[in-house]
Design a protein around this motif. Structure first.
Motif: not given
Length: 258
Positions: A223-224, A226-232
């Motif tokens: 997440v940090e 940029g590979y995932f959003s918080e929701q994903a």
């Protein structure tokens, strides 16, 4: 982004290595590596990247008092732990040094091993060249490395799986594909490679997998980065924690001869 299925605090390095070595997976592949090393009484054996000394006792037993075992690690904490653990082993010498510049004379060792070390080093070819230098003609090197680009985690959303595995391969591990590259790199360094043994552990229990893979911690880093959003990330971890769970990664044991 947390669940009781996952560890949220990273274990210290010594604890992590000890825990993996004591697991069914660790015991199994380490025994296979020891078998392939074919250590005999009187041999000089190098454990390169010896960590806290997890494997030094087994090597000392194999060489008998007629031989010797040299452990090398670049991490002072690991060296101190390994020295403390092997204080009663007169055949064991643990040295604080860089695998790219081994404090060992040419053609000194009969056997050498590395275990999940080359995935982290700055230059695997230089490290392999050093191993070739210190082995005697006919000496044997046994290496074990994962290929993180083979990491497979089942999830209904394949895009989330791809995001996670790309993050591991691109950001978490320096030499993520080293497992598949080892045979070629060893050959380029002057070794012959008589055997490559693939080992593919399959994890069906998310808690067992998490103790090796650090699923929640790695997802947080993704997440940090940029590979995932918080929701994903929440959707990814929620499914993993509720199951059914399956993950696998291929680990290569490569036998090389000087």
């Amino acid at each position: 982004m947390t669940s009781s299925a996952f560890e949220t605090t990273r274990p210290d390095s010594v604890t992590y290595l000890d825990r993996l070595a004591a697991s069914d997976l660790g015991r199994s592949y380490k025994q296979r590596m020891l078998d392939e090393l074919e250590v005999c009484a009187g041999h000089v054996v190098l454990d390169l990247g010896c960590g806290p000394g997890t494997d030094l006792e087994a090597l000392a037993e194999a060489v008998t008092p007629a031989g010797s075992v040299i452990g090398v690690d670049h991490d002072r904490k690991m060296v101190d732990a390994a020295r403390a653990r092997t204080a009663g082993q007169t055949v064991v010498d643990v040295r604080h040094a860089d695998i790219h510049d081994l404090p060992v004379p040419d053609h000194t060792a009969d056997r050498a091993r590395t275990d999940r070390v080359l995935q982290h080093v700055a230059d695997p070819l230089v490290a392999l060249g050093e191993m070739r230098r210190v082995l005697r003609p006919g000496g044997r090197l046994v290496m074990g490395e994962p290929d993180w680009e083979t990491l497979a985690v089942d999830h209904p959303d394949s895009d989330l799986t791809h995001a996670y595995t790309r993050h591991v391969a691109e950001r978490v591990v320096r030499n993520a594909a080293i497992g598949r590259q080892l045979a070629r790199l060893a050959t380029e360094t002057g070794f012959t490679v008589p055997q490559v043994i693939p080992v593919t552990p399959v994890f069906r229990d998310v808690r067992v997998a998490d103790r090796v893979l650090g699923l929640e911690r790695t997802t947080r880093r993704a997440v940090e980065a940029g590979y995932f959003s918080e929701q994903a990330a929440q959707a990814w971890l929620t499914h993993l924690s509720r199951g059914p769970f399956l993950a696998a990664v291929t680990f290569y044991i490569v036998v090389a001869e000087a």
